[in-house]
Write a protein that holds these residues in place. Structure first.
Motif, PDB file in Angstrom:
ATOM      1  N   GLN A  84       0.839  -1.210   0.000  1.00 36.65           N
ATOM      2  CA  GLN A  84       0.000   0.000   0.000  1.00 36.65           C
ATOM      3  C   GLN A  84       0.869   1.255   0.000  1.00 36.65           C
ATOM      4  O   GLN A  84       0.554   2.233  -0.665  1.00 36.65           O
ATOM      5  CB  GLN A  84      -0.929  -0.025   1.206  1.00 36.65           C
ATOM      6  CG  GLN A  84      -1.839  -1.247   1.143  1.00 36.65           C
ATOM      7  CD  GLN A  84      -3.236  -0.998   1.656  1.00 36.65           C
ATOM      8  OE1 GLN A  84      -3.618   0.127   1.905  1.00 36.65           O
ATOM      9  NE2 GLN A  84      -4.009  -2.047   1.797  1.00 36.65           N
ATOM     10  N   ALA A  85       1.995   1.179   0.724  1.00 33.87           N
ATOM     11  CA  ALA A  85       2.891   2.346   0.750  1.00 33.87           C
ATOM     12  C   ALA A  85       3.490   2.568  -0.640  1.00 33.87           C
ATOM     13  O   ALA A  85       3.600   3.703  -1.111  1.00 33.87           O
ATOM     14  CB  ALA A  85       3.996   2.121   1.780  1.00 33.87           C
ATOM     15  N   ARG A  86       3.870   1.470  -1.306  1.00 30.17           N
ATOM     16  CA  ARG A  86       4.411   1.611  -2.668  1.00 30.17           C
ATOM     17  C   ARG A  86       3.362   2.180  -3.606  1.00 30.17           C
ATOM     18  O   ARG A  86       3.641   3.068  -4.408  1.00 30.17           O
ATOM     19  CB  ARG A  86       4.880   0.254  -3.204  1.00 30.17           C
ATOM     20  CG  ARG A  86       6.360   0.046  -3.031  1.00 30.17           C
ATOM     21  CD  ARG A  86       6.846  -1.101  -3.877  1.00 30.17           C
ATOM     22  NE  ARG A  86       7.059  -0.739  -5.262  1.00 30.17           N
ATOM     23  CZ  ARG A  86       7.270  -1.624  -6.219  1.00 30.17           C
ATOM     24  NH1 ARG A  86       7.301  -2.907  -5.957  1.00 30.17           N
ATOM     25  NH2 ARG A  86       7.472  -1.233  -7.458  1.00 30.17           N
ATOM     26  N   ALA A  87       2.152   1.654  -3.490  1.00 29.96           N
ATOM     27  CA  ALA A  87       1.065   2.126  -4.356  1.00 29.96           C
ATOM     28  C   ALA A  87       0.859   3.630  -4.174  1.00 29.96           C
ATOM     29  O   ALA A  87       0.658   4.368  -5.148  1.00 29.96           O
ATOM     30  CB  ALA A  87      -0.222   1.359  -4.058  1.00 29.96           C
ATOM     31  N   ALA A  88       0.956   4.078  -2.931  1.00 34.99           N
ATOM     32  CA  ALA A  88       0.701   5.498  -2.638  1.00 34.99           C
ATOM     33  C   ALA A  88       1.795   6.393  -3.217  1.00 34.99           C
ATOM     34  O   ALA A  88       1.574   7.585  -3.415  1.00 34.99           O
ATOM     35  CB  ALA A  88       0.595   5.697  -1.131  1.00 34.99           C
ATOM     36  N   ARG A  89       2.979   5.816  -3.497  1.00 34.09           N
ATOM     37  CA  ARG A  89       4.089   6.642  -3.998  1.00 34.09           C
ATOM     38  C   ARG A  89       4.018   6.915  -5.504  1.00 34.09           C
ATOM     39  O   ARG A  89       4.731   7.767  -6.006  1.00 34.09           O
ATOM     40  CB  ARG A  89       5.438   5.983  -3.668  1.00 34.09           C
ATOM     41  CG  ARG A  89       5.792   6.104  -2.179  1.00 34.09           C
ATOM     42  CD  ARG A  89       7.280   5.907  -1.963  1.00 34.09           C
ATOM     43  NE  ARG A  89       7.715   4.558  -2.248  1.00 34.09           N
ATOM     44  CZ  ARG A  89       7.709   3.550  -1.370  1.00 34.09           C
ATOM     45  NH1 ARG A  89       7.290   3.756  -0.145  1.00 34.09           N
ATOM     46  NH2 ARG A  89       8.131   2.355  -1.710  1.00 34.09           N
ATOM     47  N   PHE A  90       3.175   6.175  -6.235  1.00 36.93           N
ATOM     48  CA  PHE A  90       3.080   6.438  -7.682  1.00 36.93           C
ATOM     49  C   PHE A  90       2.492   7.823  -7.915  1.00 36.93           C
ATOM     50  O   PHE A  90       1.511   8.201  -7.281  1.00 36.93           O
ATOM     51  CB  PHE A  90       2.197   5.391  -8.377  1.00 36.93           C
ATOM     52  CG  PHE A  90       2.882   4.065  -8.544  1.00 36.93           C
ATOM     53  CD1 PHE A  90       3.847   3.892  -9.531  1.00 36.93           C
ATOM     54  CD2 PHE A  90       2.579   2.991  -7.727  1.00 36.93           C
ATOM     55  CE1 PHE A  90       4.494   2.668  -9.683  1.00 36.93           C
ATOM     56  CE2 PHE A  90       3.220   1.772  -7.867  1.00 36.93           C
ATOM     57  CZ  PHE A  90       4.177   1.610  -8.853  1.00 36.93           C
ATOM     58  N   ARG A  91       3.115   8.558  -8.827  1.00 40.21           N
ATOM     59  CA  ARG A  91       2.597   9.906  -9.097  1.00 40.21           C
ATOM     60  C   ARG A  91       1.382   9.840 -10.013  1.00 40.21           C
ATOM     61  O   ARG A  91       0.456  10.598  -9.880  1.00 40.21           O
ATOM     62  CB  ARG A  91       3.692  10.762  -9.744  1.00 40.21           C
ATOM     63  CG  ARG A  91       4.535  11.420  -8.681  1.00 40.21           C
ATOM     64  CD  ARG A  91       5.353  12.553  -9.268  1.00 40.21           C
ATOM     65  NE  ARG A  91       6.738  12.339  -8.889  1.00 40.21           N
ATOM     66  CZ  ARG A  91       7.763  12.484  -9.694  1.00 40.21           C
ATOM     67  NH1 ARG A  91       7.596  12.873 -10.917  1.00 40.21           N
ATOM     68  NH2 ARG A  91       8.982  12.253  -9.278  1.00 40.21           N
ATOM     69  N   ARG A  92       1.455   8.896 -10.981  1.00 38.93           N
ATOM     70  CA  ARG A  92       0.340   8.821 -11.937  1.00 38.93           C
ATOM     71  C   ARG A  92      -0.676   7.784 -11.470  1.00 38.93           C
ATOM     72  O   ARG A  92      -0.306   6.646 -11.125  1.00 38.93           O
ATOM     73  CB  ARG A  92       0.864   8.448 -13.317  1.00 38.93           C
ATOM     74  CG  ARG A  92       1.739   9.547 -13.910  1.00 38.93           C
ATOM     75  CD  ARG A  92       1.934   9.354 -15.384  1.00 38.93           C
ATOM     76  NE  ARG A  92       2.308   7.992 -15.708  1.00 38.93           N
ATOM     77  CZ  ARG A  92       2.444   7.535 -16.942  1.00 38.93           C
ATOM     78  NH1 ARG A  92       2.242   8.337 -17.966  1.00 38.93           N
ATOM     79  NH2 ARG A  92       2.785   6.279 -17.169  1.00 38.93           N
ATOM     80  N   GLU A  93      -1.926   8.177 -11.543  1.00 36.98           N
ATOM     81  CA  GLU A  93      -3.001   7.293 -11.099  1.00 36.98           C
ATOM     82  C   GLU A  93      -3.015   5.991 -11.914  1.00 36.98           C
ATOM     83  O   GLU A  93      -3.266   4.903 -11.376  1.00 36.98           O
ATOM     84  CB  GLU A  93      -4.345   8.046 -11.216  1.00 36.98           C
ATOM     85  CG  GLU A  93      -5.588   7.251 -10.910  1.00 36.98           C
ATOM     86  CD  GLU A  93      -5.595   6.651  -9.494  1.00 36.98           C
ATOM     87  OE1 GLU A  93      -4.826   7.119  -8.631  1.00 36.98           O
ATOM     88  OE2 GLU A  93      -6.371   5.693  -9.274  1.00 36.98           O
TER      89      GLU A  93
END
Ligand SMILES: CC(C)(COP(=O)(O)OP(=O)(O)OC[C@H]1O[C@@H](n2cnc3c(N)ncnc32)[C@H](O)[C@@H]1OP(=O)(O)O)[C@@H](O)C(=O)NCCC(=O)NCCS
Length: 270
Positions: free
Chosen positions: A30-39
């Motif tokens: 979840q932390a990695r997912a939150a770091r993506f800039r593009r949706e």
């Protein structure tokens, strides 16, 4: 005979539905997912990891949310063995590319999977000349005689196979891509041969590969497994309006295409 299951999820609706299951992911994911800039990148990541968890749970006891993951010393993702002590061990690999995600599962033997979408040809030529084995660069140059579409497809097919192989070995960019070569031969289905390989544990002749051309040839997907006794690739398609078109498949592999809307109970174990 090694069984390889490939789950391919594609189409905006299916990917969004998978990504909506992101509550299944652990805190690291979840932390990695939150770091993506593009949706769109975040969505693909979530969809791939939800798909992986569901696919693993189809083959072993733990529920999708229970899987915990770590890495090999070279960065290859593996699940924590303690969560599922059964033997032989499940092995997996995943890939994401715009519009589709895929995970590959085997028992015991490592597997690699890669998907690539078409990119510019100028880029392709330069990459092949710089990084591929001489035989492969020659095959791509020969394909140019049949037109730029054939050249692009040959490049992308070889590239995808190479990445699947590197990922099965668990190596990242550290691996020299000119140290091994794939040969695609004509015919239907085309034959795929790894005719030189640097991996002493798994000689070139043991590798079984499958190559699919999806989305009208815009996307190539390859999987590779070091299976001396042969491999059977089961391809499960999840979602999308139109079935992908497999135009090439490894002659050494028995490839079965199965439509599947959702990951349900296993119809066949690995
Ligand atoms: C690791 C690597 C193979 C990933 O390939 P990619 O095309 O960027 O991305 P993909 O979507 O196919 O695969 C990513 C997944 O591979 C898995 N992965 C990461 N490191 C890995 C490794 N060392 N071995 C196997 N799998 C790995 C992960 O599950 C990752 O997904 P995640 O980050 O969501 O968990 C890539 O970074 C790499 O090192 N490639 C080397 C090959 C190369 O140089 N190709 C250039 C042109 S031929």
């Amino acid at each position: 005979m090694q069984k390889v299951t490939l789950h391919i999820a594609y189409g905006a609706g299916t990917l969004a539905e998978l990504a909506a299951g992101a509550a299944l992911l652990d805190a690291d994911e979840q932390a990695r997912a939150a770091r993506f800039r593009r949706e769109t990148d975040r969505m693909l990541y979530c969809a791939a990891h939800v798909l992986l968890r569901q696919a693993l749970s189809q083959q072993a006891e733990p529920a999708p949310a229970a899987w915990r993951f770590g890495q090999s010393p070279r960065g290859r993702p593996e699940y924590d063995a303690g969560i599922c002590p059964g033997s032989p061990r499940l092995r997996f690999n995943l890939t994401h590319t715009p519009g589709r995600v895929c995970c590959a599962l085997t028992r015991q033997l490592p597997v690699g999977v890669d998907a690539e979408c078409r990119r510019g040809l100028r880029d392709a030529r330069a990459l092949a000349q710089r990084f591929f084995a001489a035989d492969e660069a020659a095959a791509i140059a020969a394909a140019r005689l049949a037109g730029s579409a054939a050249e692009a497809l040959t490049f992308q097919s070889i590239w995808t196979l190479k990445e699947a192989y590197v990922k099965a070995l668990g190596l990242g960019l550290s691996m020299g891509l000119d140290r091994f070569a794939f040969r695609l031969t004509g015919g239907a289905p085309a034959q795929i041969r790894l005719h030189q390989g640097p991996d002493a544990a798994h000689p070139a002749a043991h590798w079984r590969c499958v190559l699919l051309h999806l989305d009208g040839g815009r996307c190539t997907l390859a999987a590779a497994v070091p299976a001396p006794k042969g491999a059977r690739f089961r391809v499960l398609l999840h979602g999308g309006d139109a079935a992908p078109e497999p135009m090439l498949a490894g002659a050494t592999a028995e490839t079965v295409l199965l439509p599947a809307q959702r990951i349900g109970p296993p119809s066949e174990g690995l």
